[in-house]
Design a protein around this motif. Structure first.
Motif, PDB file in Angstrom:
ATOM      1  N   ALA A 229      50.535  69.896  27.080  1.00  0.00           N
ATOM      2  CA  ALA A 229      51.105  69.659  25.659  1.00  0.00           C
ATOM      3  C   ALA A 229      52.179  68.519  25.795  1.00  0.00           C
ATOM      4  CB  ALA A 229      51.843  71.127  24.690  1.00  0.00           C
ATOM      5  N   SER A 232      49.759  65.500  25.613  1.00  0.00           N
ATOM      6  CA  SER A 232      49.597  65.232  24.828  1.00  0.00           C
ATOM      7  C   SER A 232      50.420  64.287  23.320  1.00  0.00           C
ATOM      8  CB  SER A 232      49.015  66.058  24.216  1.00  0.00           C
ATOM      9  OG  SER A 232      48.035  66.878  24.672  1.00  0.00           O
ATOM     10  N   LYS A 233      51.961  64.807  23.620  1.00  0.00           N
ATOM     11  CA  LYS A 233      52.616  64.619  22.081  1.00  0.00           C
ATOM     12  C   LYS A 233      53.196  63.153  22.902  1.00  0.00           C
ATOM     13  CE  LYS A 233      57.134  66.271  20.892  1.00  0.00           C
ATOM     14  NZ  LYS A 233      57.834  67.901  20.489  1.00  0.00           N
ATOM     15  N   TYR A 237      49.602  62.882  20.259  1.00  0.00           N
ATOM     16  CA  TYR A 237      48.892  63.716  19.387  1.00  0.00           C
ATOM     17  C   TYR A 237      50.184  64.884  18.715  1.00  0.00           C
ATOM     18  CZ  TYR A 237      44.674  61.809  21.352  1.00  0.00           C
ATOM     19  OH  TYR A 237      43.881  61.184  22.304  1.00  0.00           O
ATOM     20  N   ASP A 239      52.139  68.070  17.614  1.00  0.00           N
ATOM     21  CA  ASP A 239      52.528  69.258  19.024  1.00  0.00           C
ATOM     22  C   ASP A 239      52.094  70.879  18.124  1.00  0.00           C
ATOM     23  OD1 ASP A 239      54.571  70.439  20.787  1.00  0.00           O
ATOM     24  OD2 ASP A 239      56.123  70.150  19.911  1.00  0.00           O
ATOM     25  N   CYS A 240      50.616  71.068  18.963  1.00  0.00           N
ATOM     26  CA  CYS A 240      50.341  72.426  18.747  1.00  0.00           C
ATOM     27  C   CYS A 240      50.605  73.729  19.176  1.00  0.00           C
ATOM     28  CB  CYS A 240      49.236  72.453  18.542  1.00  0.00           C
ATOM     29  SG  CYS A 240      49.514  70.914  16.710  1.00  0.00           S
ATOM     30  N   GLN A 241      51.261  73.621  20.529  1.00  0.00           N
ATOM     31  CA  GLN A 241      51.502  74.592  21.497  1.00  0.00           C
ATOM     32  C   GLN A 241      52.124  75.746  21.092  1.00  0.00           C
ATOM     33  OE1 GLN A 241      54.201  74.071  25.164  1.00  0.00           O
ATOM     34  NE2 GLN A 241      55.273  72.180  24.050  1.00  0.00           N
ATOM     35  N   ALA A 246      47.502  78.792  19.017  1.00  0.00           N
ATOM     36  CA  ALA A 246      47.135  77.897  20.377  1.00  0.00           C
ATOM     37  C   ALA A 246      46.095  78.158  21.994  1.00  0.00           C
ATOM     38  CB  ALA A 246      48.498  77.026  20.596  1.00  0.00           C
ATOM     39  N   PHE A 254      44.448  75.217  20.997  1.00  0.00           N
ATOM     40  CA  PHE A 254      45.401  74.064  21.061  1.00  0.00           C
ATOM     41  C   PHE A 254      44.758  73.216  21.520  1.00  0.00           C
ATOM     42  CE2 PHE A 254      47.013  71.206  23.939  1.00  0.00           C
ATOM     43  CZ  PHE A 254      48.242  70.821  23.543  1.00  0.00           C
ATOM     44  N   THR A 258      45.093  70.194  18.549  1.00  0.00           N
ATOM     45  CA  THR A 258      45.493  68.866  18.922  1.00  0.00           C
ATOM     46  C   THR A 258      44.443  67.675  18.567  1.00  0.00           C
ATOM     47  OG1 THR A 258      46.776  70.015  20.416  1.00  0.00           O
ATOM     48  CG2 THR A 258      46.772  67.712  20.357  1.00  0.00           C
TER      49      THR A 258
END
Length: 378
Positions: A229, A232-233, A237, A239-241, A246, A254, A258
């Motif tokens: 996560a 990815s951020k 991307y 922040d979907c965690q 998720a 997730f 994402t």
């Protein structure tokens, strides 16, 4: 009398359509002239594709994909006429595909899910409904994304291997070879799990043990998914965690949010809308639903609870026929007009599963006979 029969499957014993047929058979013994509508239901998990196929038609596509341990298997998904594909992730990475000795969330992969998605895209799908549930994986969709062309590297520039534990070494994400149709596709994820990706209520801690993870492995995986996560951020991307869902299916929720801009929605609501459930309820005089075990959780996104709410909103009586019922008074008084367990006698669990059809049929007949007796004496 117009009777709508709309149950969920009874886990390990009856598919939803079989439950429909058993209830209809029992009722027909008393009300042979009634108008019956059989509408098998699901909540986004296993059996969702079969339910939608029964209601909407479409065609099945068999595909050779990799299972959670990267062994070739044949999985299937449903293609509907409106360029919609319905994929159950358990077809490719389900826990049922492994023996208890093979379960290892450190290495199991969702690669096969990506292969199913890629095949659906090659068939021209513009909308993909994905049912999350029953996964053997805890890789946060790493394998799925690899199968769709994404590449993941460690701090030495080496490609990551399969499995959730590999994410602990993630340094760089390369989407330059990502499937060209991915972002032009609408992803709808049927999911009733509200867990975040990481933490005490995350994918690893809550679901890792049932997938074979020890306490040490669960702790490692939780850190690895948090690393995913974070990186990815850092790559821009979203922040979907911490978004609800998720952590579904070992973090597949997730990955889909994402990297695929997926929208997570209630599995029951997704199926209900697709089969026009509310219209069927409005047209019925009596609704009969059910599931394998009815308890206080049934109101939380499950089929029986969802149907009872719609039935009550439309002023229609609703009966629940179930395998077993927990806390009968609480469940019955808040949701249903009648709740009836179908198990006829104390027996072994294997025999109860074997007798499920005849038990449901007999219970349905007895309920119908009671209704008929009430009609005759008024």
């Amino acid at each position: 009398m117009r009777i709508l029969i709309a149950p969920d499957s009874f886990k390990e014993s009856l598919e939803a359509l079989e439950v429909c047929c058993a209830i209809a058979s029992g009722f027909r013994q008393i009300f042979s002239d009634a108008n019956y509508t059989l509408l098998p239901m699901a909540d986004g998990g296993e059996g969702t594709s079969a339910v939608l196929s029964y209601a909407l038609g479409g065609r099945w596509k068999n595909v050779v994909v990799n299972d959670p341990l990267m062994r070739p298997i044949t999985a299937k998904y449903l293609l509907l006429e409106n360029k919609t594909a319905v994929i159950e992730i358990a077809q490719a990475c389900g826990l049922h595909l492994l023996t208890s000795e093979e379960r290892d969330p450190l290495i199991t992969s969702s690669y096969g899910v990506g292969e199913l998605i890629a095949d659906a895209l090659s068939e021209g799908a513009k909308r993909i409904i994905i049912g999350l549930g029953g996964s053997a994986t805890n890789d946060a969709g790493l394998g799925m994304l690899m199968a769709l062309g994404m590449r993941f590297y460690d701090d030495k520039g080496k490609p990551l291997t399969q499995g959730g534990s590999a994410l602990a070494n993630l340094k760089r994400i390369d989407n330059s070879k990502c499937h060209s149709k991915l972002l032009d596709t609408i992803f709808e994820v049927a999911c009733d799990v509200t867990n975040p990706l990481c933490g005490s209520s995350g994918a690893s801690v809550i679901f890792g043990p049932q997938k074979g993870g020890s306490s040490e492995q669960v702790a490692l995986l939780d850190k690895a998914l948090h690393r995913f996560a974070t990186v990815s951020k850092q790559h821009g991307y979203p922040d979907c965690q911490n978004i609800a869902g998720a952590g579904a299916a070992g973090g597949l929720g997730f990955a889909l949010m994402t990297f695929c801009a997926a929208h997570l929605t209630s599995g029951f609501e997704t199926v209900a809308e697709a089969v026009r459930l509310e219209a069927h309820i409005a047209n019925a005089d009596l609704i009969i639903t059910g599931e394998g075990r009815l308890d206080t959780q049934s109101a939380m996104g499950k089929v029986a609870g969802g149907i009872s709410q719609l039935a009550k909103a439309n002023g229609k009586p609703v009966i629940a026929i179930c395998g077993s019922v927990d806390k009968l008074n609480t469940v019955q008084s808040t949701q249903f007009d009648v709740v009836m367990p179908s198990i006829q006698k104390i027996d072994t669990i294997d025999q109860i599963f074997k007798d499920a059809y005849s038990n449901v049929e007999a219970t349905a007949r007895n309920i119908a006979a009671a209704i008929k007796l009430g009609q005759d004496t008024t």
